[in-house]
Every structure is written in C-alpha cells, then in structure tokens.
Design a protein around this motif. Structure first.
Motif, PDB file in Angstrom:
ATOM      1  N   THR A 109       0.902  -1.029   0.379  1.00 52.24           N
ATOM      2  CA  THR A 109      -0.193   0.140   0.156  1.00 52.24           C
ATOM      3  C   THR A 109       0.872   1.203   0.218  1.00 52.24           C
ATOM      4  O   THR A 109       2.148   1.245   0.301  1.00 52.24           O
ATOM      5  CB  THR A 109      -1.030  -0.348   1.295  1.00 52.24           C
ATOM      6  N   GLU A 110       0.161   2.328  -0.193  1.00 49.25           N
ATOM      7  CA  GLU A 110       0.643   3.365  -0.373  1.00 49.25           C
ATOM      8  C   GLU A 110       1.608   3.812   1.353  1.00 49.25           C
ATOM      9  O   GLU A 110       2.648   4.335   1.261  1.00 49.25           O
ATOM     10  CB  GLU A 110      -0.225   5.035  -0.603  1.00 49.25           C
ATOM     11  N   GLY A 111       0.834   3.053   2.400  1.00 56.28           N
ATOM     12  CA  GLY A 111       1.232   2.688   3.103  1.00 56.28           C
ATOM     13  C   GLY A 111       3.128   2.826   3.926  1.00 56.28           C
ATOM     14  O   GLY A 111       3.426   3.013   4.383  1.00 56.28           O
ATOM     15  N   ASP A 112       2.561   1.492   3.356  1.00 57.18           N
ATOM     16  CA  ASP A 112       4.212   0.701   3.270  1.00 57.18           C
ATOM     17  C   ASP A 112       5.070   1.954   2.336  1.00 57.18           C
ATOM     18  O   ASP A 112       5.897   1.548   2.863  1.00 57.18           O
ATOM     19  CB  ASP A 112       3.664  -0.431   2.551  1.00 57.18           C
ATOM     20  N   LEU A 113       4.696   2.378   1.249  1.00 54.35           N
ATOM     21  CA  LEU A 113       5.601   3.073   0.792  1.00 54.35           C
ATOM     22  C   LEU A 113       6.023   4.110   1.037  1.00 54.35           C
ATOM     23  O   LEU A 113       7.435   4.511   1.021  1.00 54.35           O
ATOM     24  CB  LEU A 113       5.031   3.186  -0.317  1.00 54.35           C
ATOM     25  N   ARG A 114       5.577   4.744   1.895  1.00 60.60           N
ATOM     26  CA  ARG A 114       5.707   5.602   3.125  1.00 60.60           C
ATOM     27  C   ARG A 114       6.978   4.992   3.994  1.00 60.60           C
ATOM     28  O   ARG A 114       7.689   5.796   4.726  1.00 60.60           O
ATOM     29  CB  ARG A 114       4.915   6.747   3.534  1.00 60.60           C
ATOM     30  N   SER A 115       6.413   4.131   4.505  1.00 63.62           N
ATOM     31  CA  SER A 115       7.629   4.447   5.631  1.00 63.62           C
ATOM     32  C   SER A 115       8.224   2.535   5.623  1.00 63.62           C
ATOM     33  O   SER A 115       8.993   2.711   6.327  1.00 63.62           O
ATOM     34  CB  SER A 115       6.618   3.438   6.991  1.00 63.62           C
ATOM     35  N   GLY A 116       8.360   2.282   4.270  1.00 61.55           N
ATOM     36  CA  GLY A 116       9.870   2.076   3.833  1.00 61.55           C
ATOM     37  C   GLY A 116       9.645   0.499   4.189  1.00 61.55           C
ATOM     38  O   GLY A 116      10.258  -0.793   4.895  1.00 61.55           O
ATOM     39  N   THR A 117       8.108  -0.803   4.709  1.00 60.64           N
ATOM     40  CA  THR A 117       8.353  -1.807   4.743  1.00 60.64           C
ATOM     41  C   THR A 117       9.030  -2.740   4.221  1.00 60.64           C
ATOM     42  O   THR A 117       9.144  -2.583   3.391  1.00 60.64           O
ATOM     43  CB  THR A 117       6.555  -1.799   5.425  1.00 60.64           C
ATOM     44  N   ARG A 118       9.597  -3.449   5.021  1.00 57.16           N
ATOM     45  CA  ARG A 118      10.023  -4.916   4.089  1.00 57.16           C
ATOM     46  C   ARG A 118       8.758  -5.705   3.572  1.00 57.16           C
ATOM     47  O   ARG A 118       8.638  -6.772   4.466  1.00 57.16           O
ATOM     48  CB  ARG A 118      10.778  -5.660   5.121  1.00 57.16           C
ATOM     49  N   VAL A 119       8.202  -5.327   2.704  1.00 61.88           N
ATOM     50  CA  VAL A 119       7.196  -6.350   2.361  1.00 61.88           C
ATOM     51  C   VAL A 119       7.347  -6.844   0.735  1.00 61.88           C
ATOM     52  O   VAL A 119       8.156  -6.140   0.417  1.00 61.88           O
ATOM     53  CB  VAL A 119       5.945  -6.097   2.655  1.00 61.88           C
ATOM     54  N   ALA A 120       7.444  -8.245   0.221  1.00 63.55           N
ATOM     55  CA  ALA A 120       7.508  -8.322  -0.779  1.00 63.55           C
ATOM     56  C   ALA A 120       6.609  -8.867  -1.979  1.00 63.55           C
ATOM     57  O   ALA A 120       6.176  -9.466  -0.978  1.00 63.55           O
ATOM     58  CB  ALA A 120       8.353  -9.139  -1.081  1.00 63.55           C
ATOM     59  N   VAL A 121       6.310  -9.084  -2.898  1.00 60.02           N
ATOM     60  CA  VAL A 121       5.208  -9.652  -4.007  1.00 60.02           C
ATOM     61  C   VAL A 121       6.943 -10.351  -4.786  1.00 60.02           C
ATOM     62  O   VAL A 121       7.137  -9.592  -5.214  1.00 60.02           O
ATOM     63  CB  VAL A 121       4.531  -8.675  -4.531  1.00 60.02           C
ATOM     64  N   LEU A 122       5.881 -11.619  -4.845  1.00 54.88           N
ATOM     65  CA  LEU A 122       6.955 -12.181  -5.799  1.00 54.88           C
ATOM     66  C   LEU A 122       6.227 -12.815  -6.938  1.00 54.88           C
ATOM     67  O   LEU A 122       4.630 -12.634  -7.257  1.00 54.88           O
ATOM     68  CB  LEU A 122       6.960 -14.164  -5.316  1.00 54.88           C
TER      69      LEU A 122
END
Length: 407
Positions: free
Chosen positions: A143-156
């Motif tokens: 999400t945009e929240g993940d983008l702003r916070s630099g979250t370590r999530v991945a889509v494979l």
C-alpha cells in the motif's frame, strides 16, 4: 452418365496407375503440409507477440535516462541517473496522464529455509501493477502506507515463488533479501516473456522507498532507473509525450540548444509495429510455402497431359458410344480434382502433425485454426481445377474419328 458414374470412372482411372497417382499426389501433399506448417508457426509467433503486448497494458509510455555531457565528456544513454521520484510526481499532475510508476531495479539473492534464488529485484510504487495490467494470483500488493514507511514486504512473481518456496503458500512467509527479512504479502499472476524476451515472472517487487534505502542503495538520493506512464487514452499519447518532454526539460533546466538528458518512448506504438511485423511474416511464410503448391499443380498438369495422350483411343470409344464433350471434360477434371483433394487432406494431417512436432522440439507456440485449414484445402482444390482444366479441355476437344485411329 451421371456425376456418380463419372466419379467412379475417375477413381478407376487413378487406381489403374497407382504409383503414378501417388507420385503426382506427393507434390500436393508436400505443398499443403508446408502451407499449414508455415502458417501455424507464423500465427504462433504473432500470438506470442500479441500476448506480450496485452500483458504490457495499454497507452504506455516509458521515460528513461538519456545521454549527458559533463566536463567535455559525453556519457551514454542510461549511464547517469537523471530521473527522480519528484519528476514522476510532477508528470502525474499533467492532464493527459492517468498514472505514473517510477522504478528502481537491481539483482538480489533470496533465501528461504535451505533454498536460495537469485532474481531481479524491482522497487516500485503500488501504481506499477495497475499501469502494467498485472493481476494477483494470491494475496495483495503493498500500500501507500508501506511505501511511505519503507516496510519490508515483498510481492513475488510465479517463477520466483515456485523456485524459492516450492509447493508452499508464499503469502505470510518470511524470506530474506540480501540477508534482510521480508514478509511475502502476495504472488502475481503469470505473465510470460516480455517483447524483449525477459521472463517477467522471475521477479520480486518491494516498495520503492525500501529498495532505495535498504536494498539496492542509491548514490543519487531520490533518483530512479526509469518511469512507466499510462496516458488516459490512445488518442492522447502524442500530446502526453510532448507534455512530458516539455515538463522534464523545464525541471532539468535544459536550454533550447541542449539535448534532452532523458528519452520518452511510446511502448504502444512499438508494440503495434511488432504485431504488424509478425502478421506480415506469418503471411510471407504462407506465401513462400504456397510456391510448392504451384509446383505440385504443374506436376498434375503434366501427368494429366500424359494421361490424355495414353487414353486417346479410350476417349474416342467413349465419344463413339455417346459421351459428349462435357462428360469427357468433367471426367478428366474430376481426376485432377480428386488427386488434389486426397493430397490436400493428407497434407493437412501431415502439416498438423509437423506443427505439433515443432512445438514439442523447438518449444515454439503453434496456432492452428479452422480458417487456416480451410484456406490450405481450398487452395489445393483451386490448384486442381486450374491445372487440370487444360488437359481436360484437350481431351474433350479430340475428334472421335481421329481419336479412334490413334495408336
């Protein structure tokens, strides 16, 4: 004599010289098989390109870093980071633009349990997936929240998920990317190869900010490798390209006499050219293969002329007992047509079998349609009528008395 009798007589005449009939038919068999095989390969190539185009999305533009000059030295295209996230935000405000997706990419080693996999790592914004018409097979995108916070999530991608995790459900699993833990939140639907031949399913996507700050690294803060842009409509592509060029020249403070330090490419136009080229190549392959049909037709005409000469006395007897010119013409034309029909059906079967064999051995996509088969069969029948007409007319024009005297 009715039509059924004429067909029966034609079959009997062909069976009398079976070897000659088979050799004559061989030309049509090879010709029709070649047409079916070449058209199936050409249509398959076109289908592959159309599939790659459809997977790209529509109304797409790509902006890449261009050549730059510094201190008398000229740097090649893409060698210097000239595009930034701020450029992407500014482009997104243009009236002709629907969405903008800045991208930063590199390679990364992925680890899960005892498994490891090296793949392309791409840092993107959530808009990247909609711009590229990419659907999810499982889970969700970040999400945009993940983008702003630099979250370590991945889509494979599909291949990356299978190679790294096997049959396990990747969603929720913790993998390591360059020795940093990331949570897998989604798996993308399969997309296949791009127009450049790169496998789009062998990829891992993470938030752009996470890639910039923690994984790929960037000596030029805020810079990106390129930007994917979707215009609002096909009709606005040229206007959007001109507006992007004007805006970036202004933002990069490029004076009138200086070259752009970026390149804007219309991917939709390039894809259209590739599709048209594939279509032309498909028909060229079919046209080249059809030459063998013409050669087969000439062979049929030669053999039928020999047959007329050999059966001149027989023709005279038929005319003497009541056969008219139309009957003689129909009989010899039927013989030529039957050679082409039988050869065409055999050629179609061999062409389909050959196409299947090519697809297995060369791993090429093959497309066989009813229209293609109908075209090959119709063409072979037309060849039979066209090249059989002259010998048939010659037989029908014989005078009974002269034909009976022929030795």
């Amino acid at each position: 004599m009715n039509l059924l009798t004429l067909v029966s007589e034609a079959m009997r005449a062909l069976q009398t010289n079976r070897l000659r009939t088979a050799l004559t038919m061989l030309g049509m068999i090879i010709g029709v098989a070649a047409v079916v095989l070449m058209l199936s390969i050409g249509q398959g190539a076109q289908a592959s390109i159309n599939s790659a185009i459809a997977s790209m999305g529509s109304h797409l533009l790509i902006v890449m870093p261009g050549a730059t000059s510094s201190g008398g030295l000229r740097w090649g295209s893409g060698s210097v980071k000239t595009l930034t996230v701020q450029d992407a935000h500014a482009i997104a405000e243009l009236p002709m633009i629907d969405a903008t997706a800045p991208v930063i990419s590199g390679t990364a080693q992925l680890n899960y349990s005892a498994n490891n996999w090296s793949t392309v790592l791409t840092g993107v914004t959530p808009d990247y997936f909609s711009v590229n018409n990419w659907e999810m097979a499982n889970g969700n995108i970040f999400t945009e929240g993940d983008l702003r916070s630099g979250t370590r999530v991945a889509v494979l991608g599909q291949i990356t998920a299978t190679s790294l995790l096997g049959d396990e459900d990747p969603v929720g699993k913790i993998i390591r990317i360059t020795n940093r833990p990331f949570t897998v939140i989604g798996v993308l639907a399969a997309k296949g190869q791009s127009l450049t031949g790169r496998d789009q399913d062998d990829n891992v996507f993470i938030p752009l900010t996470t890639a910039q700050r923690q994984v790929v690294g960037n000596p030029f803060p805020g810079s990106v490798n390129f930007m994917m842009i979707r215009a609002k409509s096909a009709g606005s592509m040229e206007t959007a390209e001109a507006e992007i060029t004007r805006l970036l020249r202004q933002r990069h403070r490029i004076s009138t006499h200086m070259e752009n330090d970026f390149t804007v490419r219309n991917l939709t136009a390039l894809a259209s050219v590739a599709s048209n080229t594939a279509k032309v190549m498909a028909w060229m392959l079919g046209a080249i293969a059809s030459v063998s049909l013409l050669v087969g037709g000439i062979g049929i005409m030669n053999i039928m002329l020999v047959s007329v000469t050999e059966r001149t006395r027989e023709i005279g007897i038929r005319m003497a007992i009541g056969a008219n010119q139309r009957m003689i013409l129909t009989q010899f034309l039927l013989e030529s047509l039957m050679i082409c029909i039988l050869g065409g059906l055999t050629g179609i079967a061999l062409g389909i079998g050959g196409a299947w064999l090519v697809s297995r051995i060369a791993e090429l996509e093959i497309v066989i349609t009813p229209g293609m088969i109908a075209l090959a069969f119709s063409f072979s029948s037309i060849i039979g009528i066209f090249f059989g007409l002259y010998p048939a007319r010659k037989a029908a024009s014989l005078k009974p008395v002269e034909a009976l005297r022929h030795e």
